[in-house]
Design a protein around this motif. Sequence first.
Motif: not given
Length: 308
Positions: A1-14, A41-48
Amino acid sequence: MDISQLRTLVFVADLGSLNKASGRLRIAQPALSRQIRMLEDELGVRLFDRHGRGMTLTDHGIAALAHARHILGELDDMRQAVGGPSAAIVGNVSVGLSPTISNALSVPLVAEFRRAHPAVRVRIVTSYTGYLLDGLFRGDIDAAILYSARATLALRTEPILSENLFLIGPVSSGLSPDKPVQFKDLADLPFLLPSRGHDLRAVVDDCARQAGIDIDVVVEVDGYGSLKELVGAGYGYTIMPATAFEREQGEGQFALAPIADPSPVRQLALCYPRDRRVSRAALFAGEVMKEKMIGLVREGTWNGTLVG
C-alpha cells in the motif's frame, strides 16, 4: 500500500468515477484503475461497486476512505510541521454547510482559500444537519456549521450566533419586514416545511406548541431548491432564515416578515470532530466561516444575535 493508492481512493470516492479522477489527477485512467485493484487485493475486500454511472463506495470502502483521509492529513501536517507555522497549507478539506447557510458562506470560504492557501483542495458538502453529523462522525467532513441543538459530546462545538427565523411567502402575500406576524395567526396559513426530524421543523413545532396552535403543513419538502420554487409559485408559506432568501427577496421574488410571540430562533455553532485531530486546513476553514458570520451580523445582513 502506498500514498498514491490512498490518494486515488479519495479522489475516486469524491468524484464518483475513474474518468473524473483521471482528469483531476492528470493520471491515465488505466493506471488509476490498477491502483484501486491493487489496494483492494491488499486489503482483501471490494472498495467500490462499479456501474454505468460511475463508482460508489461499498461499506468496506467507506471505512477505508476515513482511514485514507486521516493518513493523508497526517502526512500533510508533517510537511507543514517541517516547514514551520508560516508554511502554506496544502492537502484537502471537506466543509459541511446546510443549504440555508451555504448561500452566505461558500463564496467567501473558497475565495479565502484561493487567496491564502491555493494548494488546498476544498470540498463543500451542502446538506441537512443529520447528514452532516454522520459525515463528521465517519471522518468524511472535517468541519461544519451546525445547529447546536443537534450537537453531541462527540463534537467540539463553538456557538457563534442565534439566528432569527422569518415567515416567507410569495410577493403577493403582502408580508413586510416592518410588520411582525403573531405566531398564533400562522394557524390560518398553508405551510411548506421540512419533514419531522429536521432541526428547523423541530423549532417550528416547538413554537406552535407554545402558541397553542397546529401548523397546517400541506407539503413536506426536504429539498431546499424545491421548497423555494413551491413558495415562489404560491403553493404556501415557509419559515426560514432571511439569509436563505436574501438574493431572491432583493430581486422581488419573495416577501418576508418577522414572527412574534414566540419568535422562532435557532443557534448556529462551528463544529469539529472530537475523536481525531483537526487539520490546519479545517481550522482555517472554521475561522473564515466564523469571521464571515460575525461580520454579517454586525453589518445587519445576517439577522441574529452573536453568542458570547
